[in-house]
Each structure stands twice: as structure tokens, then as C-alpha cells.
Design a protein around this motif. Structure first.
Motif, PDB file in Angstrom:
ATOM      1  N   SER A  77       0.812  -1.215   0.000  1.00  0.00           N
ATOM      2  CA  SER A  77       0.000   0.000   0.000  1.00  0.00           C
ATOM      3  C   SER A  77       0.848   1.269   0.000  1.00  0.00           C
ATOM      4  O   SER A  77       0.408   2.304  -0.471  1.00  0.00           O
ATOM      5  CB  SER A  77      -0.933   0.011   1.211  1.00  0.00           C
ATOM      6  OG  SER A  77      -0.192   0.134   2.410  1.00  0.00           O
ATOM      7  N   VAL A  78       2.056   1.202   0.509  1.00  0.00           N
ATOM      8  CA  VAL A  78       2.898   2.392   0.582  1.00  0.00           C
ATOM      9  C   VAL A  78       3.855   2.488  -0.603  1.00  0.00           C
ATOM     10  O   VAL A  78       4.064   3.564  -1.151  1.00  0.00           O
ATOM     11  CB  VAL A  78       3.692   2.404   1.915  1.00  0.00           C
ATOM     12  CG1 VAL A  78       4.706   3.521   1.933  1.00  0.00           C
ATOM     13  CG2 VAL A  78       2.751   2.549   3.090  1.00  0.00           C
TER      14      VAL A  78
ATOM     15  N   PHE B 100       3.098  10.009  -6.740  1.00  0.00           N
ATOM     16  CA  PHE B 100       2.330   9.042  -5.955  1.00  0.00           C
ATOM     17  C   PHE B 100       3.128   8.507  -4.773  1.00  0.00           C
ATOM     18  O   PHE B 100       2.552   8.177  -3.736  1.00  0.00           O
ATOM     19  CB  PHE B 100       1.831   7.912  -6.841  1.00  0.00           C
ATOM     20  CG  PHE B 100       0.852   8.365  -7.895  1.00  0.00           C
ATOM     21  CD1 PHE B 100       0.004   9.432  -7.673  1.00  0.00           C
ATOM     22  CD2 PHE B 100       0.789   7.735  -9.118  1.00  0.00           C
ATOM     23  CE1 PHE B 100      -0.889   9.857  -8.635  1.00  0.00           C
ATOM     24  CE2 PHE B 100      -0.104   8.141 -10.089  1.00  0.00           C
ATOM     25  CZ  PHE B 100      -0.946   9.204  -9.854  1.00  0.00           C
TER      26      PHE B 100
ATOM     27  N   CYS C 258       2.815  11.151  -2.124  1.00  0.00           N
ATOM     28  CA  CYS C 258       1.474  11.095  -1.539  1.00  0.00           C
ATOM     29  C   CYS C 258       1.292   9.850  -0.676  1.00  0.00           C
ATOM     30  O   CYS C 258       0.606   9.898   0.346  1.00  0.00           O
ATOM     31  CB  CYS C 258       0.421  11.131  -2.638  1.00  0.00           C
ATOM     32  SG  CYS C 258       0.301  12.727  -3.461  1.00  0.00           S
ATOM     33  N   SER C 259       1.890   8.748  -1.063  1.00  0.00           N
ATOM     34  CA  SER C 259       1.784   7.525  -0.267  1.00  0.00           C
ATOM     35  C   SER C 259       2.501   7.657   1.059  1.00  0.00           C
ATOM     36  O   SER C 259       2.015   7.197   2.087  1.00  0.00           O
ATOM     37  CB  SER C 259       2.413   6.363  -1.030  1.00  0.00           C
ATOM     38  OG  SER C 259       1.471   5.501  -1.522  1.00  0.00           O
TER      39      SER C 259
ATOM     40  N   TRP D  24      -2.296  11.097   1.527  1.00  0.00           N
ATOM     41  CA  TRP D  24      -2.947  11.492   0.283  1.00  0.00           C
ATOM     42  C   TRP D  24      -3.585  12.863   0.359  1.00  0.00           C
ATOM     43  O   TRP D  24      -4.029  13.406  -0.651  1.00  0.00           O
ATOM     44  CB  TRP D  24      -3.954  10.429  -0.130  1.00  0.00           C
ATOM     45  CG  TRP D  24      -3.230   9.255  -0.697  1.00  0.00           C
ATOM     46  CD1 TRP D  24      -2.837   8.130  -0.040  1.00  0.00           C
ATOM     47  CD2 TRP D  24      -2.761   9.119  -2.032  1.00  0.00           C
ATOM     48  NE1 TRP D  24      -2.145   7.295  -0.882  1.00  0.00           N
ATOM     49  CE2 TRP D  24      -2.092   7.879  -2.125  1.00  0.00           C
ATOM     50  CE3 TRP D  24      -2.829   9.920  -3.166  1.00  0.00           C
ATOM     51  CZ2 TRP D  24      -1.510   7.429  -3.294  1.00  0.00           C
ATOM     52  CZ3 TRP D  24      -2.256   9.462  -4.333  1.00  0.00           C
ATOM     53  CH2 TRP D  24      -1.606   8.234  -4.388  1.00  0.00           C
TER      54      TRP D  24
END
Length: 162
Positions: free
Chosen positions: A32-33, A73, A76-77, A81
Motif C-alpha cells: 500500500s505504501v 504518488f 502522496c503515499s 494522500w
């Protein structure tokens, strides 16, 4: 000499470790990260393949885009976010970077690629300007304007050595 039992023991140890890490959520956290790293690696790989003379110059368009998106991204991760609220103009900057790379390294210098890159870059700068004005930094802009006004009214009358 190592026996088959030794290899079987190492395999069982590895399988148990993978199961425990999976049940503890380690792999889902990493996935997820760090999923944007896949985009970043793909962009860097396209760059390497181009500079290794294995791909044509047009491959720099997705290479630049994927690299910028991967960094965006990933930021943001890692930082949450909610930071995408201020960084979304980089979505426009990704293709601009790729198109500019294409223009810079293509021997025939395609003018349309440069025009699109400059246009998207300008839209990105304008979008960042609107974000800057609409966020907390409006106070900084106000203070800069006050300082400039004070300098023009008070500080300009003096003679300066500069």
C-alpha cells in the motif's frame, strides 16, 4: 555435504516466515505504501533502455510521465494522500516532462512536442499559482506585498550604496 533434510528445513522456515509476515500485515503495508515505486522503476527503465539505444526517442514521453507520476504518488503515499490536494498539478506536468525530453533528444526537433510541453508546463505553473493563492500562503503573499510597499514608500528615499 548438505542433505535434503537441510534444504527442506530451510524451505519450511522460509514458508513459516512468509506466513507470519503476511498475517501481521507486513506485505499489505509494503504494497500500500510502495506501489508507486513500480511506476518510478518503469520510467527509469524506459530511460535506461533509450539511452542504451534499445528504444526510439518517442519512448521518452512515457518514461518522463511515469517517472513524474511515480514520484508524485510516492510522495502522496508516504506523506498522506491529503498532500495530493496541493500536488495535483504534477499530473499535468508528467506529460509535459516527457514531451520536453522527446523534443530535447529527438534529432529532428518536433515543434509540436515543444509547444505541448510548454503549454502543459504553463498550465501547471498557473494551477500552482491558484493553489498558492487559495491556501494558507496567501498570508505570505500579503506580507511580501506589505514589505514591498514599505520599501517603496520609506526605503526608496534613501540613497543606497548599491
Amino acid at each position: 555435504m548438505v542433505s535434503r533434510q537441510h534444504y527442506a528445513g530451510i524451505a519450511l522456515l522460509g514458508a513459516g516466515l512468509v506466513i507470519l509476515l503476511g498475517k501481521s500485515g507486513f506485505f499489505s503495508f509494503i504494497g500500500s505504501v510502495l506501489w508507486p515505486v513500480i511506476l518510478l522503476v518503469a520510467g527509469i527503465l524506459l530511460h535506461v533502455l533509450y539511452f542504451g539505444r534499445m528504444l526510439p526517442t518517442v519512448a521518452l514521453v512515457p518514461a518522463g510521465t511515469l517517472s513524474v507520476y511515480g514520484l508524485l504518488f510516492l510522495i502522496c503515499s508516504v506523506f498522506g494522500w491529503s498532500s495530493f490536494d496541493h500536488l495535483w498539478p504534477f499530473v499535468l506536468f508528467g506529460p509535459a516532462a516527457g514531451l520536453y525530453e522527446y523534443y530535447a533528444f529527438e534529432p529532428f526537433k518536433p515543434r509540436l512536442a515543444l509547444q505541448l510541453a510548454v503549454g502543459l508546463g504553463a498550465v501547471t505553473v498557473i494551477a500552482f499559482g491558484f493553489i498558492l493563492i487559495s491556501s494558507w500562503s496567501i498570508y505570505v503573499i500579503g506580507l511580501v506585498l506589505i514589505a514591498a510597499g514599505l520599501w517603496l514608500t520609506v526605503g526608496r528615499g534613501r540613497k543606497s550604496r548599491w
